[in-house]
Design a protein around this motif. Structure first.
Motif, short mmCIF file in Angstrom:
data_model
loop_
_atom_site.label_atom_id
_atom_site.label_comp_id
_atom_site.label_asym_id
_atom_site.label_seq_id
_atom_site.Cartn_x
_atom_site.Cartn_y
_atom_site.Cartn_z
N TYR A 183 -19.42 -44.58 2.98
CA TYR A 183 -19.87 -45.76 3.71
C TYR A 183 -20.45 -46.85 2.81
O TYR A 183 -20.73 -47.96 3.27
N GLY A 184 -20.68 -46.52 1.53
CA GLY A 184 -21.27 -47.48 0.61
C GLY A 184 -22.76 -47.20 0.44
O GLY A 184 -23.47 -46.89 1.41
N GLY A 185 -23.23 -47.31 -0.80
CA GLY A 185 -24.64 -47.06 -1.08
C GLY A 185 -25.57 -48.00 -0.34
O GLY A 185 -26.64 -47.60 0.11
N LYS A 186 -25.15 -49.25 -0.16
CA LYS A 186 -26.01 -50.22 0.51
C LYS A 186 -26.33 -49.81 1.94
O LYS A 186 -27.48 -49.85 2.38
N SER A 224 -31.99 -45.91 5.31
CA SER A 224 -33.12 -45.12 4.84
C SER A 224 -34.43 -45.89 4.95
O SER A 224 -35.48 -45.32 5.27
N LEU A 225 -34.38 -47.19 4.69
CA LEU A 225 -35.59 -48.01 4.79
C LEU A 225 -36.07 -48.11 6.24
O LEU A 225 -37.28 -48.04 6.52
N PHE A 226 -35.13 -48.28 7.17
CA PHE A 226 -35.51 -48.34 8.58
C PHE A 226 -36.07 -46.99 9.06
O PHE A 226 -37.04 -46.96 9.84
N LEU A 227 -35.49 -45.87 8.60
CA LEU A 227 -36.00 -44.56 8.98
C LEU A 227 -37.43 -44.35 8.46
O LEU A 227 -38.28 -43.81 9.17
N THR A 228 -37.67 -44.79 7.23
CA THR A 228 -39.02 -44.65 6.66
C THR A 228 -40.01 -45.51 7.42
O THR A 228 -41.15 -45.10 7.66
N GLY A 229 -39.60 -46.73 7.78
CA GLY A 229 -40.48 -47.58 8.58
C GLY A 229 -40.82 -46.95 9.91
O GLY A 229 -41.98 -46.96 10.34
N GLY A 234 -38.56 -38.30 4.22
CA GLY A 234 -37.90 -37.62 3.11
C GLY A 234 -36.48 -38.10 2.88
O GLY A 234 -36.04 -38.23 1.74
N ILE A 235 -35.76 -38.37 3.98
CA ILE A 235 -34.40 -38.91 3.84
C ILE A 235 -34.47 -40.27 3.15
O ILE A 235 -33.69 -40.58 2.24
N GLY A 236 -35.44 -41.08 3.57
CA GLY A 236 -35.62 -42.39 2.95
C GLY A 236 -35.97 -42.29 1.48
O GLY A 236 -35.42 -43.01 0.64
N ILE A 262 -39.32 -54.68 7.18
CA ILE A 262 -38.96 -55.95 6.52
C ILE A 262 -38.06 -55.68 5.32
O ILE A 262 -37.06 -56.38 5.09
N ALA A 263 -38.39 -54.65 4.53
CA ALA A 263 -37.55 -54.29 3.37
C ALA A 263 -36.13 -53.95 3.80
O ALA A 263 -35.15 -54.31 3.13
N GLY A 264 -35.99 -53.26 4.94
CA GLY A 264 -34.67 -52.91 5.44
C GLY A 264 -33.83 -54.14 5.75
O GLY A 264 -32.64 -54.20 5.41
N PHE A 265 -34.44 -55.13 6.40
CA PHE A 265 -33.70 -56.35 6.70
C PHE A 265 -33.31 -57.10 5.42
O PHE A 265 -32.20 -57.64 5.32
#
Length: 450
Positions: free
Chosen positions: A315-318, A324-329, A352-354, A422-425
């Motif tokens: 799916y691409g690293g991005k 992962s950032l949204f899951l951590t948030g 942990g996934i994030g 915010i980092a996820g966006f």
């Protein structure tokens, strides 16, 4: 003619990354135990960010300098990167042995500065070392293997904390905490000091470095022939030039890192005080609970680190990184509202996934877009993008927590969750450098500016 790097076996990549176990055990102690030690020695909540200034300052100075210096280093006996992370491991080991004997708050703070110098000296060349050895098609696997050891090292550090409290704390925990650092905490630091050196030695002895090309070696000899003052100035000019030529991907990643690492530093500083506030634990109970939660998310990191490799390829690293950032948030936003310690495990799995993605995917992306001969300095600059947000956090978050967040550790963790979202966006703006390639040339050798 371009040198074709050999494809490495699973166990060669495994052995190459073993040293990260010791480095990350030390980092795990910093995450979980150092701030509670500061509290045992009399520090208040709003002082914790400033007391952690060592991490961002030493990282900002040490990592890019060591990266630039190691780019210009070669010894037929010791290699290019290995001398630096071996010396760093020795410094870190000595500090870990001394840390639990800290007689006062400011002694412990001073040791943290020296410990961070050692860890940063080991960390940056290690990141470059992995990129040096692996062909592009194995970079994702190599850095996710590094994520696995990141998680494993922190898991062992946190497991040791709550197990030693259970085995050796008993009725003495409260008494110890009243007069200083609990004795049961000493053992974790002794184990960390031992692992710091032994695991690095394993990787040093098991993994030969690739000699520089004729062109690189000529540049190294030319650098070594310069007068001493010129050799001292060269790394600083290398860093400035590398920043000017930095690929667009790294500029966009810097915006993501600003919010991501600010939030992570908030989490590490305030997760233990949050359990005191939200669950009514005393300091020792809160430290033990924080250790269990950090263990949970790092076990999740170990489990998912390798699973993320095929997902990133498909799916691409991005996309994996953004998710992962949204899951951590989501994890940080939910933890303060959970009052049963058992159920905190669920958001910690998401965390942990994030963490697995954060510790692998950005390094893989950057390694693909920078030139081999500048990998050390660019890995150092990538670390600058980590420590500058931490530096900002140490200077700003104390007053924010005290005056805007009502001196509440619960509100601090929620604040961190918002920053992860915010980092996820912002990460959506990153252009994925693409799937792993068979060639060993970077997609972008530098340039592109802002």
């Amino acid at each position: 003619m371009t040198f074709k790097k050999p494809t490495l076996t699973f166990w060669q990549i495994f052995n190459m990354n073993v040293g990260f176990l010791g480095i990350q055990f030390s980092f795990g102690l910093q995450q979980t135990a150092v701030n509670p030690i500061f509290s045992f020695l009399g520090a208040h909540h709003d002082q914790l960010p400033l007391l952690n200034l060592a991490g961002p300052v030493t990282g900002l100075i040490i990592q890019p300098l060591i990266g630039a210096i190691s780019d210009k280093t070669w010894s037929p006996k010791w290699g290019r990167r290995k001398p630096f992370f071996l010396i760093g491991a020795l410094i870190g080991s000595l500090c870990l042995f001394a840390f639990p004997y800290s007689p006062s708050l400011w002694f412990a703070v001073g040791l943290l500065w020296i410990l961070d110098v050692g860890n940063n000296m080991a960390m940056e060349p290690y990141r470059a070392f992995v990129g040096d050895k692996l062909p592009n098609k194995q970079l994702s696997f190599g850095y996710q293997m590094q994520s696995l050891f990141v998680g494993a090292g922190i898991v062992l550090a946190n497991v040791s904390i709550f197990l030693f409290q259970d085995w050796f704390g008993g009725a003495e925990v409260a008494a110890d905490a009243a007069v200083g650092i609990p004795k049961w905490l000493y053992y974790s630091f002794f184990i960390g000091a031992t692992l710091s050196v032994t695991t690095i030695l394993w990787s040093v002895l098991k993994t030969p470095e690739i000699p520089p090309s004729d062109k690189e070696y000529d540049e190294i000899k030319k650098h070594n022939a310069l007068p001493m003052i010129e050799r001292i100035k060269t790394p600083f000019f290398e860093i400035i030039d590398a920043i000017k030529d930095m690929p667009k991907l790294m500029w966009k990643l810097s915006a993501v890192y600003l919010f991501q690492w600010y939030a992570l530093f908030v989490y590490w500083q305030f997760i233990s005080p949050m359990f005191e506030e939200s669950m009514g634990f005393d300091k020792s109970q809160a430290l033990s609970q924080a250790a269990k939660m950090n263990t949970t998310y790092n076990v999740s990191t170990v489990v998912f680190a390798m699973i993320l490799v095929p997902l990133a390829l498909k799916y691409g690293g991005k996309k994996v990184y953004v998710l992962s950032l949204f899951l951590t948030g989501a994890a940080l936003l939910s933890i303060p509202y959970i009052h049963d310690p058992f159920y905190v495990i669920l958001p910690m799995i998401l965390f942990g996934i994030g963490w697995a993605a954060m510790m692998g995917i950005p390094y893989s992306m950057v390694s693909k877009v920078v030139a081999q001969e500048r990998r050390g300095v660019y890995m150092g600059i990538l670390n600058m993008m980590i420590v500058i947000p931490m530096f900002i956090q140490t200077l700003t978050f104390g007053p924010i927590e005290k005056y805007l967040l009502n001196n509440s550790a619960v509100n601090a963790i929620i604040f961190g969750g918002v920053f992860f979202v915010i980092a996820g966006f912002l990460a959506i703006r990153i252009q994925d450098p693409g799937a792993d390639l068979d060639d060993d040339e970077p997609i972008l050798a530098g340039g592109g500016g802002h």
